[in-house]
Design a protein around this motif. Sequence first.
Motif, PDB file in Angstrom:
ATOM      1  N   GLU A 172      40.129   2.869  32.275  1.00 10.94           N
ATOM      2  CA  GLU A 172      39.883   2.783  33.714  1.00 10.94           C
ATOM      3  C   GLU A 172      40.044   1.354  34.239  1.00 10.94           C
ATOM      4  OE1 GLU A 172      36.546   5.944  34.891  1.00 10.94           O
ATOM      5  OE2 GLU A 172      35.883   4.603  33.300  1.00 10.94           O
ATOM      6  N   ILE A 173      40.504   1.281  35.485  1.00 11.49           N
ATOM      7  CA  ILE A 173      40.445  -0.006  36.189  1.00 11.49           C
ATOM      8  C   ILE A 173      39.063  -0.062  36.849  1.00 11.49           C
ATOM      9  CG2 ILE A 173      42.928  -0.151  36.598  1.00 11.49           C
ATOM     10  CD1 ILE A 173      41.169   0.464  39.670  1.00 11.49           C
TER      11      ILE A 173
ATOM     12  N   ALA B 201      26.904  -1.044  36.173  1.00 13.19           N
ATOM     13  CA  ALA B 201      27.680  -1.624  35.067  1.00 13.19           C
ATOM     14  C   ALA B 201      27.576  -3.149  35.102  1.00 13.19           C
ATOM     15  CB  ALA B 201      29.145  -1.192  35.170  1.00 13.19           C
ATOM     16  N   TYR B 202      28.108  -3.769  34.055  1.00 13.38           N
ATOM     17  CA  TYR B 202      28.235  -5.232  34.016  1.00 13.38           C
ATOM     18  C   TYR B 202      29.600  -5.628  34.575  1.00 13.38           C
ATOM     19  CZ  TYR B 202      24.237  -5.446  30.794  1.00 13.38           C
ATOM     20  OH  TYR B 202      22.990  -5.348  30.225  1.00 13.38           O
ATOM     21  N   ASP B 203      29.644  -6.777  35.224  1.00 10.71           N
ATOM     22  CA  ASP B 203      30.921  -7.345  35.630  1.00 10.71           C
ATOM     23  C   ASP B 203      31.590  -7.938  34.384  1.00 10.71           C
ATOM     24  OD1 ASP B 203      32.610  -8.685  38.052  1.00 10.71           O
ATOM     25  OD2 ASP B 203      32.353 -10.119  36.400  1.00 10.71           O
ATOM     26  N   PRO B 204      32.849  -7.551  34.082  1.00  6.93           N
ATOM     27  CA  PRO B 204      33.465  -8.013  32.828  1.00  6.93           C
ATOM     28  C   PRO B 204      33.702  -9.530  32.751  1.00  6.93           C
ATOM     29  CG  PRO B 204      35.035  -6.734  34.148  1.00  6.93           C
ATOM     30  CD  PRO B 204      33.701  -6.581  34.793  1.00  6.93           C
ATOM     31  N   TRP B 205      33.940 -10.173  33.895  1.00  6.57           N
ATOM     32  CA  TRP B 205      34.114 -11.628  33.865  1.00  6.57           C
ATOM     33  C   TRP B 205      32.781 -12.319  33.539  1.00  6.57           C
ATOM     34  CZ3 TRP B 205      35.714 -15.215  38.548  1.00  6.57           C
ATOM     35  CH2 TRP B 205      36.150 -16.446  38.037  1.00  6.57           C
TER      36      TRP B 205
ATOM     37  N   VAL C  86      36.630  -3.607  31.077  1.00  6.86           N
ATOM     38  CA  VAL C  86      35.289  -3.081  30.780  1.00  6.86           C
ATOM     39  C   VAL C  86      35.420  -2.268  29.497  1.00  6.86           C
ATOM     40  CG1 VAL C  86      33.398  -1.596  31.572  1.00  6.86           C
ATOM     41  CG2 VAL C  86      34.625  -3.035  33.219  1.00  6.86           C
ATOM     42  N   LYS C  87      34.884  -2.809  28.411  1.00  4.21           N
ATOM     43  CA  LYS C  87      35.109  -2.230  27.079  1.00  4.21           C
ATOM     44  C   LYS C  87      34.626  -0.781  26.962  1.00  4.21           C
ATOM     45  CE  LYS C  87      35.343  -6.515  24.396  1.00  4.21           C
ATOM     46  NZ  LYS C  87      35.541  -7.374  25.570  1.00  4.21           N
TER      47      LYS C  87
END
Length: 496
Positions: free
Chosen positions: A408-409, A439-443, A402-403
């Motif tokens: 953080e994980i 938040a957005y899901d990074p995938w 997550v940019k």
Amino acid sequence: MTLNRRKFLKNLGITGSLLTVPSVMLNAKPLFGRGNIDLSNVTLKGRVQSNGKGISGVPVTDGINIVLTDKNGDYVLQSNGTAEFVYISVPSGYAFPEEKGIANFFRPLSKGNPVIKNDFSLEKLKVDDRKHAFVVWADPQMKSKKDVELLMSQSVPDLQALVKSYPKDLLIHGIGCGDLVWDEFELFADYKEAVGKTGIPFFNVIGNHDMDNEARTDDGSSNTFKKQFGPTYYSYNRGDIHYIVLDDVFFLGAAKNYIGYITENQLQWLDQDLAHVKPGSTIVLSTHIPTFTGQQRRNGKPEEVGGGTVANRKQLYKMLAPYKVHIMSGHTHFNDNWEEGDIMEHNHGTVCGAWWTGPICGDGTPSGYGVYEVDGTDIKWYYKSTGLPKETQLRIYPKGKVKESPDEISANVWNWDSKWKVEWYEDGLLKGPMEHRVAYDPWAVELYLGPQLPKKHKFVEPTLNDHMFFAKPSPDAKKITVKATDRFGNIYEESI
């Protein structure tokens, strides 16, 4: 509606619009052959029976009014020429009538006959139906034969395996929660074939992509759907649960134009339906468009009336206030759960994921479906991701994915609701709850963000969700474990 009024209407056997139509109109004959509404009297009659024995107290409806069968299982319902079906609310203790997997609790009405006779035959169950299960398939939404192939090769075997994982005599049924196809009506046959292969009966909900876009008003927008699946609003019973299906997609008379809205005709019918349901009972109500979601809040926008939620939902909630209610919905292609008082809505991730473009929806929820296990009035549930074991309920991302949070994980716990607990461990040591953020899901960002992605349907974008969690590990941490505990005490763990 007061209990006294309900009791009066129940004894009378009819309510709704028929009570308010003057008798002179009920006997009116159309003046001209074209464009006139046929309000001529029609008497619907017949019998509901099992093995030759009549079943008393079964609700029978023409979609306008409801009567109960008498002690011999007979019914007489005064209707008019506008009625399209006569249908029953299948009582508890009986198998769902079906035709190749599609629930068949209705009879289309032939026009021009003053008396129409239809009987219904039900099969008595040999097992106690208070224990049962159901699945919610939201948005199979097939546009092409390639989409059909994916449904047949991925979703159908997954559901077949799930059904086989339960005891053989457990009753299971499906709810097709709308957008069964994507405007390509010839694919209804493929949807039906897929459902037939799952081995369980399906009740179906109309979605905005199941409507006739050439109709001039909402009234004609469900004509094709009705020919395939019957009425768009109805109820049925299994064990201690009363199930209701409503049509909340209101067509505005132009292609792709609709709002979430429940018509007065349906609400009048629902008022009568609920008159036969004891206050305090558990109701499962299925619609296509969610009555409400957190999407506008997540996007920092004010609530709006439109296609995303049901405009007159508060009127619906008032009617449902005496009951414990679970609302099943689809439409959004994300997973979202909310709860207030005795109402909880489960807005499901989709069978097609992000319109058959990849393995996840725009919020990172895997393509899949909801599974609900019923014991009396107690309902437990989980989300079943297509092709993954039922124990897979979260996904962890390493630092930097997550940019906006490079140190953080993060974890996506897609079926999260406010009664879940999400904790993290660093090298075996419990560090406490993870931080919950929108938040957005990074995938999903990787797969769908940008004008050129995904190649198949470029309109697909990642969506903000309420089920992302964050933690900041030490620089020298070797192993991070996320432990998510659902409201039923089930524990799901993933590590990186």
